[in-house]
Design a protein around this motif. Structure first.
Motif, PDB file in Angstrom:
ATOM      1  N   ILE A   1      28.083  -0.994   4.846  1.00  0.00           N
ATOM      2  CA  ILE A   1      29.191  -0.751   3.545  1.00  0.00           C
ATOM      3  C   ILE A   1      28.145  -0.020   2.551  1.00  0.00           C
ATOM      4  O   ILE A   1      27.022  -0.583   2.296  1.00  0.00           O
ATOM      5  CB  ILE A   1      29.615  -2.045   2.932  1.00  0.00           C
TER       6      ILE A   1
ATOM      7  N   GLU B   1      32.760   1.131   0.430  1.00  0.00           N
ATOM      8  CA  GLU B   1      33.532   1.301   1.614  1.00  0.00           C
ATOM      9  C   GLU B   1      32.741   1.488   2.784  1.00  0.00           C
ATOM     10  O   GLU B   1      31.446   1.325   2.740  1.00  0.00           O
ATOM     11  CB  GLU B   1      34.165   2.796   1.207  1.00  0.00           C
TER      12      GLU B   1
ATOM     13  N   VAL C   1      34.826  -5.402   2.420  1.00  0.00           N
ATOM     14  CA  VAL C   1      35.224  -4.408   1.469  1.00  0.00           C
ATOM     15  C   VAL C   1      36.271  -4.773   0.575  1.00  0.00           C
ATOM     16  O   VAL C   1      36.521  -4.272  -0.559  1.00  0.00           O
ATOM     17  CB  VAL C   1      35.673  -2.977   2.259  1.00  0.00           C
TER      18      VAL C   1
ATOM     19  N   ARG D   1      36.167  -4.803  -3.535  1.00  0.00           N
ATOM     20  CA  ARG D   1      37.234  -3.888  -4.194  1.00  0.00           C
ATOM     21  C   ARG D   1      38.094  -4.726  -5.049  1.00  0.00           C
ATOM     22  O   ARG D   1      38.105  -4.363  -6.439  1.00  0.00           O
ATOM     23  CB  ARG D   1      38.361  -3.125  -3.283  1.00  0.00           C
TER      24      ARG D   1
END
Length: 494
Positions: A56, A60, A277, A281
């Motif tokens: 990662i 992302e 991820v 986020r």
């Protein structure tokens, strides 16, 4: 375009090459590593057939690759879609299911789980009925027994979850029960996770794999993941084989884990990276798929009572600044260094997930062997390439002593061990028994370390500023128990 105008794909490919060509083997000396090795050299050295890696970067998944083969002696290559057993990383993924139901108001983290359970109950001990909560189960503070599960051969009969909890045949572990006061101390318990699994089954009245598919796997797009045990036949062709010893395939290819929430997830490094991820986020403030920022922050908050005081300043409880949250472990303090993680080990499989919450970096590494050292070497290579914070020990700052001679003298322990401290040209040396004098370097007026061995010493002063005692610590301190075992305190003899 990537760095210096290089096309992005070429840049990523170059990074992959640097990672797989710069593994750093650990040595016997803390903070020192051997000469760089290639991934293929280390796969051969550790007799590990295959490995799956997902990295990662910038919030992302930057790349995911498989290396080696699914089973020793075959040509079936590991790909990003090859299934591995996640082992105990099953637990934080399961915790997301619990937290979704909490977020929806269908479960309460602090309710007695016996109020949810219908097919089994946390057993009373004599006339005392322990009160256990989901918060305690997910943070390993419920006082429940059974650390982990060995799994079952494909040819063996499988117990139901209730038989596992009761320790009844054909279960191969003892019953799950409280034997310390819940809510006071951290103690890892796969048994406790299995209790939480039964809570969800009793509440929703569905098979556990279907619950996980609906609540977590499908929303996150984890299409190569399942909690089904045994693994369905149409998934078997994509599954790696376990190698628990010297690269020898396990008879029957892998063990079966009916303790699904604790150890039963079959998945890929890419799918586990999707979990990382999503959390990244949401923490960054982007719209969540399911779990709110408040929910994720609660999962990554210290849960053990002695960890919560001053938690905004430092995180303690598991040694090295680590703490237990809900499903995940975390550490690294505040800011860029803060990360959450979990590791896993089933028979012939090991895995590790590490994600930096505020800088959008991390990785998942999965092996079809028991070689934890190889897994750590790969993580170090990724950390080096992607500049992860605080992975490598920082070089200690050595100061100049103002009065080195004030430490000199003979130090004796109550059991009769003798240590002689001498000053030479402003430098401090310690002699133990017939060993040659060993130089120690000061990082403060009271703290010293040796470069030649994994040993440090610290001194104590009285109110008048006189040195009165010395404590010697060897091989570092990884837990409170080891601290007691590995430290020697000696009084100064005038």
């Amino acid at each position: 375009m990537g760095k210096r105008g290089i096309p992005m794909q070429q840049s990523v490919d170059e990074r992959i090459e640097r990672v797989i060509n710069h593994l750093l083997p650990a040595t016997a000396l803390e903070g020192k590593f051997g000469s760089p090795k290639t991934l293929y050299e280390q796969l051969a050295y550790y007799r590990t057939p295959g490995i799956s890696i997902a990295v990662i970067n910038d919030f992302e998944i930057e790349w995911a690759r498989g290396f080696g083969v699914c089973e020793a002696g075959t040509k079936s290559e590991v790909t990003p879609d090859t299934l591995f057993q996640a082992a105990s990383i099953s637990k934080p993924v399961f915790a997301l299911a619990v937290m979704r139901l909490v977020q929806e108001g269908r479960l309460n983290l602090d309710e007695d789980v016996n109020n949810y359970l219908t097919s089994w109950r946390v057993p009373a001990i004599g006339d005392w009925q322990p009160r256990v909560t989901l918060r305690q189960l997910l943070s390993h503070t419920a006082g429940l027994t059974i650390h982990g599960f060995p799994g079952y051969r494909n040819s063996e009969p499988l117990p139901t979850t209730v038989q596992v909890l009761n320790g009844e045949p054909p279960a191969n572990t003892d019953k799950v029960q409280v034997n310390i006061i819940p809510g006071l101390h951290y103690r890892y318990s796969g048994g406790g996770t299995t209790v939480a699994q039964q809570v969800l089954v009793d509440l929703l009245l569905q098979p556990f794999p279907e619950i996980m598919r609906e609540l977590v796997l499908d929303p996150l797009g984890m299409t190569n993941s399942t909690y089904q045990q045994p693994l369905p036949n149409d998934w078997l062709a994509r599954a790696a084989t376990a190698h628990p010893f010297s690269g020898i395939p396990l008879e029957g290819k892998h063990h079966v884990y009916p303790e699904m929430a604790a150890a039963g997830l079959w998945t890929t490094a890419s799918d586990l990276a999707k979990v990382g991820v999503e959390l990244l986020r949401v923490l960054r403030g982007l719209p969540p798929t399911v779990w709110s920022k408040q929910t994720i922050e609660e999962m990554l908050r210290p849960q053990q009572p002695e960890q919560t005081q001053g938690a905004n300043q430092s995180f303690v409880g598991l040694g090295n600044g680590l703490f237990v949250g809900l499903g995940f472990f975390a550490g690294g303090g505040i800011g860029d260094g803060f990360y959450f993680f979990h590791s896993g080990r089933n028979e012939g499989f090991v895995s590790l997930m590490r994600v930096y919450a505020h800088i959008g970096k991390g990785a998942v590494v999965m092996l079809n062997s028991d070689e934890i050292e190889l897994m750590q070497e790969v993580m170090r290579a990724i950390a080096l390439e992607y500049d992860w914070p605080d992975v490598f020990p920082q070089e200690k700052t050595i100061i100049t002593l103002s009065q080195a001679q004030s430490y000199s003298g003979l130090y004796l322990t109550k059991s009769g061990l003798q240590f002689k401290v001498v000053s030479r040209d402003g430098n401090l040396f310690l002699q133990s028994g017939l060993q040659p004098p060993l130089q120690f370097f000061p990082t403060s007026e009271l703290e010293f370390f040796a470069k030649a061995v994994n040993t440090s010493i610290s001194f104590e002063k009285d109110d008048a500023g006189n040195i009165t005692a010395m404590t010697l610590s060897q091989t570092g301190v990884t837990s409170l128990r080891q601290q007691a075992d590995e430290q020697i305190r000696a009084e100064r003899q005038e």
